[in-house]
Design a protein around this motif. Structure first.
Motif, PDB file in Angstrom:
ATOM      1  N   ILE A  98       0.863  -1.023  -0.133  1.00 17.79           N
ATOM      2  CA  ILE A  98       0.341  -0.242   0.418  1.00 17.79           C
ATOM      3  C   ILE A  98       0.801   1.168  -0.001  1.00 17.79           C
ATOM      4  O   ILE A  98      -0.117   2.570  -0.099  1.00 17.79           O
ATOM      5  CB  ILE A  98      -1.463   0.222   0.506  1.00 17.79           C
ATOM      6  CG1 ILE A  98       0.007  -0.221   2.621  1.00 17.79           C
ATOM      7  CG2 ILE A  98      -1.857  -1.172   0.674  1.00 17.79           C
ATOM      8  CD1 ILE A  98      -1.198   0.152   3.847  1.00 17.79           C
ATOM      9  N   TYR A  99       2.249   1.042  -0.035  1.00 18.59           N
ATOM     10  CA  TYR A  99       2.771   2.361   0.520  1.00 18.59           C
ATOM     11  C   TYR A  99       3.495   2.446  -1.219  1.00 18.59           C
ATOM     12  O   TYR A  99       4.657   3.392  -1.472  1.00 18.59           O
ATOM     13  CB  TYR A  99       4.313   2.357   1.098  1.00 18.59           C
ATOM     14  CG  TYR A  99       3.427   1.742   3.002  1.00 18.59           C
ATOM     15  CD1 TYR A  99       3.774   3.330   3.493  1.00 18.59           C
ATOM     16  CD2 TYR A  99       2.768   0.622   3.134  1.00 18.59           C
ATOM     17  CE1 TYR A  99       2.849   3.280   3.804  1.00 18.59           C
ATOM     18  CE2 TYR A  99       1.899   0.891   4.189  1.00 18.59           C
ATOM     19  CZ  TYR A  99       2.491   2.494   4.795  1.00 18.59           C
ATOM     20  OH  TYR A  99       1.757   2.390   6.444  1.00 18.59           O
ATOM     21  N   GLY A 100       2.601   2.514  -2.347  1.00 21.59           N
ATOM     22  CA  GLY A 100       3.854   2.493  -3.568  1.00 21.59           C
ATOM     23  C   GLY A 100       3.555   3.778  -3.790  1.00 21.59           C
ATOM     24  O   GLY A 100       3.037   4.787  -3.417  1.00 21.59           O
ATOM     25  N   ASP A 101       4.525   4.174  -4.945  1.00 17.16           N
ATOM     26  CA  ASP A 101       4.783   5.703  -5.269  1.00 17.16           C
ATOM     27  C   ASP A 101       3.970   5.810  -6.641  1.00 17.16           C
ATOM     28  O   ASP A 101       3.834   5.832  -7.710  1.00 17.16           O
ATOM     29  CB  ASP A 101       5.533   5.837  -5.818  1.00 17.16           C
ATOM     30  CG  ASP A 101       6.638   7.428  -6.166  1.00 17.16           C
ATOM     31  OD1 ASP A 101       5.460   8.217  -6.056  1.00 17.16           O
ATOM     32  OD2 ASP A 101       7.647   7.573  -6.525  1.00 17.16           O
ATOM     33  N   PHE A 102       2.527   5.783  -6.547  1.00 17.57           N
ATOM     34  CA  PHE A 102       1.156   5.969  -7.200  1.00 17.57           C
ATOM     35  C   PHE A 102       1.105   7.407  -7.483  1.00 17.57           C
ATOM     36  O   PHE A 102       0.312   7.910  -8.814  1.00 17.57           O
ATOM     37  CB  PHE A 102       0.278   5.749  -6.075  1.00 17.57           C
ATOM     38  CG  PHE A 102      -0.045   4.306  -6.017  1.00 17.57           C
ATOM     39  CD1 PHE A 102       0.131   2.877  -6.792  1.00 17.57           C
ATOM     40  CD2 PHE A 102      -0.366   3.557  -4.860  1.00 17.57           C
ATOM     41  CE1 PHE A 102       0.177   1.920  -6.051  1.00 17.57           C
ATOM     42  CE2 PHE A 102       0.078   2.535  -3.816  1.00 17.57           C
ATOM     43  CZ  PHE A 102       0.354   2.317  -5.059  1.00 17.57           C
ATOM     44  N   GLN A 103       1.446   8.501  -7.394  1.00 16.96           N
ATOM     45  CA  GLN A 103       1.809   9.183  -8.214  1.00 16.96           C
ATOM     46  C   GLN A 103       0.107  10.136  -7.979  1.00 16.96           C
ATOM     47  O   GLN A 103      -0.414  10.994  -9.236  1.00 16.96           O
ATOM     48  CB  GLN A 103       2.495   9.419  -9.388  1.00 16.96           C
ATOM     49  CG  GLN A 103       3.911   8.882  -9.594  1.00 16.96           C
ATOM     50  CD  GLN A 103       4.462  10.722  -8.957  1.00 16.96           C
ATOM     51  OE1 GLN A 103       3.691  10.924  -9.342  1.00 16.96           O
ATOM     52  NE2 GLN A 103       5.376  10.276  -8.225  1.00 16.96           N
ATOM     53  N   GLY A 104      -0.656   9.875  -6.787  1.00 17.37           N
ATOM     54  CA  GLY A 104      -2.249  10.529  -7.439  1.00 17.37           C
ATOM     55  C   GLY A 104      -2.940   9.315  -8.053  1.00 17.37           C
ATOM     56  O   GLY A 104      -4.274   9.316  -7.901  1.00 17.37           O
ATOM     57  N   GLU A 105      -2.875   8.086  -9.019  1.00 17.37           N
ATOM     58  CA  GLU A 105      -3.325   7.762  -9.571  1.00 17.37           C
ATOM     59  C   GLU A 105      -3.623   6.781  -8.217  1.00 17.37           C
ATOM     60  O   GLU A 105      -3.219   6.048  -7.709  1.00 17.37           O
ATOM     61  CB  GLU A 105      -2.590   7.250 -11.072  1.00 17.37           C
ATOM     62  CG  GLU A 105      -2.619   6.469 -11.885  1.00 17.37           C
ATOM     63  CD  GLU A 105      -2.060   5.899 -12.665  1.00 17.37           C
ATOM     64  OE1 GLU A 105      -2.581   4.430 -13.462  1.00 17.37           O
ATOM     65  OE2 GLU A 105      -1.459   5.572 -12.414  1.00 17.37           O
ATOM     66  N   LYS A 106      -4.990   6.209  -9.096  1.00 22.05           N
ATOM     67  CA  LYS A 106      -5.265   5.103  -8.550  1.00 22.05           C
ATOM     68  C   LYS A 106      -5.511   3.894  -9.238  1.00 22.05           C
ATOM     69  O   LYS A 106      -5.827   3.228 -10.217  1.00 22.05           O
ATOM     70  CB  LYS A 106      -7.114   5.277  -8.396  1.00 22.05           C
ATOM     71  CG  LYS A 106      -8.474   4.197  -7.568  1.00 22.05           C
ATOM     72  CD  LYS A 106      -7.400   3.657  -6.537  1.00 22.05           C
ATOM     73  CE  LYS A 106      -8.493   2.605  -5.995  1.00 22.05           C
ATOM     74  NZ  LYS A 106      -8.295   2.090  -4.124  1.00 22.05           N
ATOM     75  N   VAL A 107      -4.592   2.951  -8.172  1.00 25.63           N
ATOM     76  CA  VAL A 107      -4.295   1.790  -8.598  1.00 25.63           C
ATOM     77  C   VAL A 107      -4.756   0.268  -7.961  1.00 25.63           C
ATOM     78  O   VAL A 107      -4.268   0.136  -7.014  1.00 25.63           O
ATOM     79  CB  VAL A 107      -2.826   1.908  -8.816  1.00 25.63           C
ATOM     80  CG1 VAL A 107      -2.054   0.597  -9.722  1.00 25.63           C
ATOM     81  CG2 VAL A 107      -1.776   2.877  -9.476  1.00 25.63           C
TER      82      VAL A 107
END
Length: 420
Positions: A98-107
């Protein structure tokens, strides 16, 4: 603490331990082999970066609302860097999916890829440390009924299988890039609040899911699989699908690591006693060191008898190369950086105390039936000047000595945490 006082105290301690046949200089070298995997979730109360509020559920609970919680990757990394700067030796990072670098994207979790964690891999490389990883099989709509990999809802079960597959692939790539194996740990919250009828059905499904999720064999120099048991969880008090018996059997049959969390057993059980038993049949084990009070409450680790037994069993039997050491606690009621440093140093101290033990002499007493002598020496060791050796170790490693880290953390709180 004054350098000259630390050095004087160490020289005296060195002489006292030498009388017992213990070389403290060698102990300081052996401490380099104690690499502890730091659980990133202590910095943000197991919030993660999937949602803006970082709120989780499903039996995962950090109590307290002390100011300064990390809410961004940048803050978390700054906090981790501060922690690393206050710890002697070289540690590791333990990351949840859950600590991914998602850059604000819902993944969603069945869609995560290496690219979402590449910045973490790069950060670890910059710090000169290894990385471990965990599938996050909790706090999600598809876990709302209390089941993930053992779910009888086939669509949900397939979702979680895909999540674990992707987490293993990410782990293997992290280990490959960093040049040190990434331990991937699988823990699920699956179970029943009230007494179930079909326990076996869920365990059949869990075995099937694990087989499917772990079908790809990655090189061991890149990734190692671990499975983690639990006695029971909040809301699943009557039956836990992934019990110790289930996972130990699965680990032995499939040559996986068993994760021993000392908060996941009955209070009268000692994880230290399980290490040598498990290593008769497994190549390696994974530890999650915590401090349970009343049960799995995940308090900050302190230098207590349970932790000391774990360290002593590992050191006495030369198991350091076969035991992967990680921490697992989350306290939001005190300064989170302080909690990290106190807990990690406590675990490190336990290993140093174990290394300062004249084990061969104690075994001689034991095998000769000299139990009084064994007990007496063990008691005398408790008041030997271990602290002087620890302080000198910190001095050598260039980190805060003794209680000096308290002021450093207070300053960090004033400069950064209070402004969040």
């Amino acid at each position: 603490m004054k350098k000259e006082n630390v050095e004087k105290a160490y020289l005296l301690a060195k002489e006292l331990y030498a009388e017992l046949g213990v070389n403290t200089d060698e102990v300081l070298q052996k401490m380099k082999d104690v690499n502890i995997s730091l659980h990133c979730w202590q910095t943000d109360d197991v919030g993660g970066f999937e949602t803006a509020d970082g709120e989780l559920s499903g039996g995962i609970q950090a109590t307290g609302n002390y100011p300064g919680k990390a809410t961004t990757i940048e803050q978390m990394r700054a906090d981790l860097e501060k922690v690393l700067s206050l710890l002697p030796g070289k540690q590791r990072l333990n990351l949840h999916a859950i600590y991914g670098d998602f850059q604000g994207e819902k993944v969603d979790r069945d869609e995560i890829e290496v690219k979402h964690f590449q910045s973490w891999i790069d950060w670890c490389k910059a710090q000169g440390i290894g990385m471990d990883f965990n599938a996050t099989c909790f706090s999600h709509d598809r876990a709302a009924d209390g089941f993930t990999l053992s779910s009888k809802n086939e669509e949900n079960r397939r979702f979680w299988v895909e999540h674990v597959k992707r987490c293993r692939a990410i782990s293997a790539e992290a280990g490959k890039q960093l040049g040190t194996p990434c331990v991937h740990n699988t823990w699920i919250p699956d179970g029943s609040k009230d007494v179930p009828v079909d326990r076996n059905g869920h365990r059949v499904l869990l075995k099937k899911s694990l087989d499917e999720a772990m079908a790809i064999d990655y090189p061991k120099e890149h990734m190692k699989d671990a499975v983690e048991s639990k006695l029971f969880g909040i809301g699943v008090e009557s039956m836990t699908v992934g019990s110790h018996d289930f996972y130990l059997g699965y680990a032995i049959k499939n040559n996986k690591l068993i994760c021993l969390d000392n908060g996941h057993f009955h209070p009268t059980e000692q994880v230290g006693d399980k290490i040598s038993a498990c290593l008769q049949f497994l190549d390696e084990v994974l530890l999650h060191v915590t401090r349970p009070i009343r049960w799995d409450s995940d308090h900050v680790v302190t230098l207590n008898e349970d932790v000391q037994l774990i360290a002593s069993e590992i050191v006495r039997n030369n198991f350091l190369s076969r035991v992967n050491i990680g921490l697992d606690f989350f306290d939001a009621s005190i300064n989170r950086i302080g909690a990290y440093v106190v807990g990690t140093r406590a675990a490190q101290k336990a290993f140093m105390i174990a290394m300062l033990e004249p084990t061969s002499k104690l075994i001689q007493y034991e095998e000769a039936g000299h139990n009084f002598e064994r007990l007496a020496l063990l008691e005398e060791l408790k008041t030997k000047p271990f602290g002087a050796v620890w302080d000198y170790y910190c001095l050598q490693e260039g980190v805060a000595v003794g209680e000096d880290y308290i002021a450093e953390i207070q300053q960090y709180e004033k400069e950064f945490l209070e402004k969040r």
